[in-house]
Scaffold this motif. Structure first.
Motif, PDB file in Angstrom:
ATOM      1  N   PRO A 362       0.833  -1.217   0.000  1.00  0.00           N
ATOM      2  CA  PRO A 362       0.000   0.000   0.000  1.00  0.00           C
ATOM      3  C   PRO A 362       0.861   1.258   0.000  1.00  0.00           C
ATOM      4  CG  PRO A 362      -0.885  -1.616   1.527  1.00  0.00           C
ATOM      5  CD  PRO A 362       0.428  -2.162   1.057  1.00  0.00           C
ATOM      6  N   LEU A 363       0.460   2.243  -0.793  1.00  0.00           N
ATOM      7  CA  LEU A 363       1.259   3.462  -0.943  1.00  0.00           C
ATOM      8  C   LEU A 363       1.535   4.156   0.381  1.00  0.00           C
ATOM      9  CD1 LEU A 363      -0.236   5.072  -4.183  1.00  0.00           C
ATOM     10  CD2 LEU A 363       2.060   4.126  -3.886  1.00  0.00           C
ATOM     11  N   HIS A 364       0.525   4.187   1.274  1.00  0.00           N
ATOM     12  CA  HIS A 364       0.712   4.934   2.514  1.00  0.00           C
ATOM     13  C   HIS A 364       1.716   4.283   3.453  1.00  0.00           C
ATOM     14  CE1 HIS A 364      -2.350   1.981   3.694  1.00  0.00           C
ATOM     15  NE2 HIS A 364      -2.036   2.223   4.959  1.00  0.00           N
ATOM     16  N   LEU A 365       2.083   3.001   3.181  1.00  0.00           N
ATOM     17  CA  LEU A 365       3.069   2.316   4.020  1.00  0.00           C
ATOM     18  C   LEU A 365       4.481   2.387   3.453  1.00  0.00           C
ATOM     19  CD1 LEU A 365       1.157  -0.962   4.984  1.00  0.00           C
ATOM     20  CD2 LEU A 365       1.299   1.184   6.266  1.00  0.00           C
ATOM     21  N   ARG A 366       4.605   2.912   2.252  1.00  0.00           N
ATOM     22  CA  ARG A 366       5.921   2.921   1.613  1.00  0.00           C
ATOM     23  C   ARG A 366       6.806   4.042   2.154  1.00  0.00           C
ATOM     24  NH1 ARG A 366       4.847   1.533  -4.795  1.00  0.00           N
ATOM     25  NH2 ARG A 366       3.232  -0.065  -4.447  1.00  0.00           N
ATOM     26  N   ASN A 367       8.104   3.774   2.109  1.00  0.00           N
ATOM     27  CA  ASN A 367       9.089   4.771   2.526  1.00  0.00           C
ATOM     28  C   ASN A 367       9.237   5.828   1.424  1.00  0.00           C
ATOM     29  OD1 ASN A 367      11.084   5.917   4.134  1.00  0.00           O
ATOM     30  ND2 ASN A 367      12.718   4.758   3.120  1.00  0.00           N
ATOM     31  N   ALA A 368       9.412   7.093   1.824  1.00  0.00           N
ATOM     32  CA  ALA A 368       9.508   8.167   0.839  1.00  0.00           C
ATOM     33  C   ALA A 368      10.712   9.067   1.133  1.00  0.00           C
ATOM     34  CB  ALA A 368       8.217   8.978   0.833  1.00  0.00           C
ATOM     35  N   PRO A 369      11.928   8.567   0.916  1.00  0.00           N
ATOM     36  CA  PRO A 369      13.112   9.370   1.228  1.00  0.00           C
ATOM     37  C   PRO A 369      13.426  10.443   0.189  1.00  0.00           C
ATOM     38  CG  PRO A 369      13.764   7.251   0.352  1.00  0.00           C
ATOM     39  CD  PRO A 369      12.282   7.201   0.500  1.00  0.00           C
ATOM     40  N   THR A 370      12.830  10.359  -1.019  1.00  0.00           N
ATOM     41  CA  THR A 370      13.127  11.346  -2.062  1.00  0.00           C
ATOM     42  C   THR A 370      11.874  12.114  -2.450  1.00  0.00           C
ATOM     43  OG1 THR A 370      12.644   9.869  -3.922  1.00  0.00           O
ATOM     44  CG2 THR A 370      14.859   9.745  -2.975  1.00  0.00           C
ATOM     45  N   LYS A 371      12.098  13.264  -3.064  1.00  0.00           N
ATOM     46  CA  LYS A 371      10.985  14.102  -3.515  1.00  0.00           C
ATOM     47  C   LYS A 371      10.165  13.386  -4.577  1.00  0.00           C
ATOM     48  CE  LYS A 371       9.923  18.718  -5.306  1.00  0.00           C
ATOM     49  NZ  LYS A 371      10.487  20.011  -5.753  1.00  0.00           N
ATOM     50  N   LEU A 372      10.826  12.654  -5.467  1.00  0.00           N
ATOM     51  CA  LEU A 372      10.122  11.911  -6.509  1.00  0.00           C
ATOM     52  C   LEU A 372       9.142  10.922  -5.888  1.00  0.00           C
ATOM     53  CD1 LEU A 372       9.665  11.049  -9.443  1.00  0.00           C
ATOM     54  CD2 LEU A 372      11.622   9.477  -9.203  1.00  0.00           C
ATOM     55  N   MET A 373       9.593  10.220  -4.865  1.00  0.00           N
ATOM     56  CA  MET A 373       8.722   9.238  -4.213  1.00  0.00           C
ATOM     57  C   MET A 373       7.534   9.921  -3.544  1.00  0.00           C
ATOM     58  SD  MET A 373      11.481   6.556  -2.603  1.00  0.00           S
ATOM     59  CE  MET A 373      12.418   5.457  -3.661  1.00  0.00           C
ATOM     60  N   LYS A 374       7.779  11.074  -2.948  1.00  0.00           N
ATOM     61  CA  LYS A 374       6.672  11.815  -2.337  1.00  0.00           C
ATOM     62  C   LYS A 374       5.676  12.263  -3.392  1.00  0.00           C
ATOM     63  CE  LYS A 374       9.315  13.457   1.644  1.00  0.00           C
ATOM     64  NZ  LYS A 374       9.956  14.624   2.307  1.00  0.00           N
ATOM     65  N   ASN A 375       6.186  12.681  -4.562  1.00  0.00           N
ATOM     66  CA  ASN A 375       5.300  13.072  -5.652  1.00  0.00           C
ATOM     67  C   ASN A 375       4.491  11.899  -6.189  1.00  0.00           C
ATOM     68  OD1 ASN A 375       6.192  15.712  -5.508  1.00  0.00           O
ATOM     69  ND2 ASN A 375       7.761  15.458  -7.112  1.00  0.00           N
ATOM     70  N   MET A 376       5.011  10.698  -5.981  1.00  0.00           N
ATOM     71  CA  MET A 376       4.289   9.488  -6.410  1.00  0.00           C
ATOM     72  C   MET A 376       3.357   8.976  -5.308  1.00  0.00           C
ATOM     73  SD  MET A 376       7.498   7.521  -8.250  1.00  0.00           S
ATOM     74  CE  MET A 376       6.552   6.035  -8.611  1.00  0.00           C
ATOM     75  N   ASP A 377       3.169   9.799  -4.263  1.00  0.00           N
ATOM     76  CA  ASP A 377       2.253   9.499  -3.148  1.00  0.00           C
ATOM     77  C   ASP A 377       2.770   8.422  -2.203  1.00  0.00           C
ATOM     78  OD1 ASP A 377       0.480  11.428  -3.928  1.00  0.00           O
ATOM     79  OD2 ASP A 377      -0.815  10.060  -5.067  1.00  0.00           O
ATOM     80  N   TYR A 378       4.083   8.152  -2.267  1.00  0.00           N
ATOM     81  CA  TYR A 378       4.634   7.230  -1.279  1.00  0.00           C
ATOM     82  C   TYR A 378       4.474   7.862   0.109  1.00  0.00           C
ATOM     83  CZ  TYR A 378       6.986   4.096  -4.616  1.00  0.00           C
ATOM     84  OH  TYR A 378       7.262   3.188  -5.605  1.00  0.00           O
ATOM     85  N   GLY A 379       3.928   7.120   1.045  1.00  0.00           N
ATOM     86  CA  GLY A 379       3.755   7.596   2.412  1.00  0.00           C
ATOM     87  C   GLY A 379       2.559   8.506   2.613  1.00  0.00           C
ATOM     88  N   LYS A 380       1.842   8.841   1.554  1.00  0.00           N
ATOM     89  CA  LYS A 380       0.704   9.767   1.665  1.00  0.00           C
ATOM     90  C   LYS A 380      -0.422   9.127   2.478  1.00  0.00           C
ATOM     91  CE  LYS A 380      -2.550  12.499  -1.057  1.00  0.00           C
ATOM     92  NZ  LYS A 380      -3.059  12.803  -2.413  1.00  0.00           N
ATOM     93  N   ASP A 381      -1.006   9.886   3.356  1.00  0.00           N
ATOM     94  CA  ASP A 381      -2.145   9.478   4.191  1.00  0.00           C
ATOM     95  C   ASP A 381      -1.778   8.463   5.270  1.00  0.00           C
ATOM     96  OD1 ASP A 381      -3.857  11.130   2.736  1.00  0.00           O
ATOM     97  OD2 ASP A 381      -4.284   9.560   1.259  1.00  0.00           O
ATOM     98  N   TYR A 382      -0.475   8.217   5.463  1.00  0.00           N
ATOM     99  CA  TYR A 382      -0.099   7.348   6.589  1.00  0.00           C
ATOM    100  C   TYR A 382      -0.401   8.063   7.900  1.00  0.00           C
ATOM    101  CZ  TYR A 382       2.770   5.124  10.132  1.00  0.00           C
ATOM    102  OH  TYR A 382       3.193   4.529  11.297  1.00  0.00           O
ATOM    103  N   LYS A 383      -0.989   7.349   8.845  1.00  0.00           N
ATOM    104  CA  LYS A 383      -1.350   7.909  10.146  1.00  0.00           C
ATOM    105  C   LYS A 383      -0.392   7.389  11.206  1.00  0.00           C
ATOM    106  CE  LYS A 383      -6.199   7.891   8.684  1.00  0.00           C
ATOM    107  NZ  LYS A 383      -7.531   7.260   8.899  1.00  0.00           N
ATOM    108  N   TYR A 384       0.325   8.320  11.851  1.00  0.00           N
ATOM    109  CA  TYR A 384       1.307   7.973  12.873  1.00  0.00           C
ATOM    110  C   TYR A 384       0.566   7.643  14.165  1.00  0.00           C
ATOM    111  CZ  TYR A 384       5.559   8.428  15.721  1.00  0.00           C
ATOM    112  OH  TYR A 384       6.618   8.205  16.568  1.00  0.00           O
ATOM    113  N   ALA A 385       0.598   6.365  14.560  1.00  0.00           N
ATOM    114  CA  ALA A 385      -0.254   5.867  15.645  1.00  0.00           C
ATOM    115  C   ALA A 385      -0.076   6.638  16.950  1.00  0.00           C
ATOM    116  CB  ALA A 385       0.015   4.381  15.871  1.00  0.00           C
TER     117      ALA A 385
END
Length: 433
Positions: A362-385
């Motif tokens: 799932p995209l929201h569980l992926r690591n997003a260390p780069t701007k490109l990955m963030k633009n691809m919605d990596y880590g988007k909508d992940y909720k920090y418990a």
């Protein structure tokens, strides 16, 4: 008859006399040595890697190493990890280097029970393997992932040898009866095989030891062998039967099953049998660490802590005082409440992975260390418990195809029932807790 027995007494053991010399004579391990099998193709192409042969005792690890060296016509060096130190390893490597320069063939160094080598001993092999001075063949009955250092393991191919099937054992018996001169002269007839199978436990060496013991015990022109006769002779000659520690794996099995069965009296008895038999205390301690998770698990998490501390203490204190530490751990673990829920959970999970393959993360569980990955919605909508009440917020952690799949089913004990109630409160009906 007496003369023949005297000849047999001076001959090599039957298991040695029947040791195969070619791949075609080798019995078992068809997944590795059958037509077009991976190891056979490697041998026939004269291009074998350094390797670890992992399997139970008596399935042909040592024999296979000899066959490989003979087939490839390479210099062969043999070390036992029980009797060898770093100095022995270096001396053999020096000899192997000389052999390589003289014969232009890469020598084979076979190390039996390589799991008994210390880290420094295994380190001493690395350079020779890397430089191609030797082709290493190590044999082990223990999982090499735990017993062989990662640097050495990464340079070796691991081949898993399987216990012999009954058809393989029958083939070995019949081959011994027809090919071995001493047994052939007795005209033996096997009426029943069950006792031979039970006593051998899939161990070819053990099987041939028993067969030779039975053959030596025949009197009065008797030629037929049945279960009753086999068991009676083995009971009368147990010291001979067990002269090489043949009961090692039977005793550790009884030991583990006694702890699993919550019988501290039987468990400490089998512990004493191993101690008196000269078993490696670290071998016993390692088994306890595994058992703590496999058979006790979250029913009593302290068991894993105790077992781990026991292993460290045994390593620190040494013998004979370690027997007391082992006794404490064994009696505690045998008396503990049991659960194999964690063991079952990983089995189910691995089976599920093999069945479903590499499902998308799932995209929201992926690591997003780069701007490109963030633009691809990596880590988007992940909720920090930890930002939510009770350090929990409901979200999906499984691939979407597996949503709601239950793998961990808490055991029926007070500790895991509390876990079940907690999970039910968090996830409500999602996982059916």
């Amino acid at each position: 008859m007496v003369g023949l027995l005297k000849i047999m007494a001076t001959k090599a053991p039957l298991a040695e006399r029947m040791r195969p010399e070619t791949i075609d004579d080798y019995v078992g391990q068809y997944h590795l040595l059958g037509p077009n099998a991976v190891l056979r193709k490697s041998i026939e192409s004269n291009n074998i890697p350094s390797m670890i042969l992992w399997g139970p005792p008596g399935v042909g690890k040592t024999t296979l190493a000899y066959i490989i060296s003979k087939r490839l016509r390479r210099p062969f060096y043999n070390l036992s990890a029980i009797n060898s130190g770093v100095k022995d390893v270096r001396e053999v490597i020096e000899k192997a280097n000389v052999s390589k320069m003289a014969y232009q063939e890469q020598p084979i160094l076979f190390i039996d029970e390589i799991h008994r080598f210390s880290k420094s001993q295994q380190d001493s092999l690395l350079n020779a393997v890397e430089r191609g001075i030797i082709t290493l063949i190590g044999a082990t009955t223990e999982n090499p992932s735990f017993e062989v250092i990662s640097a050495l393991l990464s340079r070796c191919q691991v081949y898993t040898l399987k216990p012999l099937e009954e058809t393989d054992l029958v083939k070995l018996i019949n081959k011994a009866l027809t090919d071995d001169d001493l047994l052939k002269s007795k005209s033996l007839v096997i009426d029943e095989y069950e006792a031979l199978f039970r006593l051998s436990g899939g161990d070819a060496r053990k099987l041939l030891n028993v067969l030779e013991l039975i053959a030596n015990a025949l009197e009065g022109g008797r030629t037929h062998i049945n279960n009753e006769f086999v068991l009676a002779q083995v009971q009368q000659n147990m010291a001979l039967y067990d002269k090489a520690g043949e009961q090692h794996y039977d005793i550790i099995s009884a030991f583990i099953k006694s702890i699993r069965g919550s019988d501290p009296n039987a468990a400490v008895y089998w512990l004493a049998r191993m101690i008196e038999g000269g078993e490696d205390p670290l071998f016993i301690a390692r088994r306890l660490v595994i058992l703590a998770s496999e058979d006790i698990g979250n029913a009593n998490p302290n068991a894993l802590l105790l077992a781990t501390n026991c292993f460290q203490a045994v390593n620190l204190i040494g013998w004979p005082e370690s027997r007391i530490i082992l006794s404490q751990a064994v009696t505690y673990m045998a008396s503990s409440v049991k659960s194999n829920a964690a063991y079952e959970a990983i089995n189910k999970a691995q089976t599920l992975v093999r069945q479903t393959g590499d499902l998308s993360i799932p995209l929201h569980l992926r690591n997003a260390p780069t701007k490109l990955m963030k633009n691809m919605d990596y880590g988007k909508d992940y909720k920090y418990a930890h930002m939510y009440e009770g350090n929990f917020v409901e979200q999906e952690f499984m691939p979407k195809e597996l949503s709601g799949q239950i793998l961990y089913d808490p055991g029926n004990n007070s500790s895991e029932q509390k876990l079940r109630e907690h999970l039910r409160k968090l996830w409500k009906d999602k996982y059916g807790y």
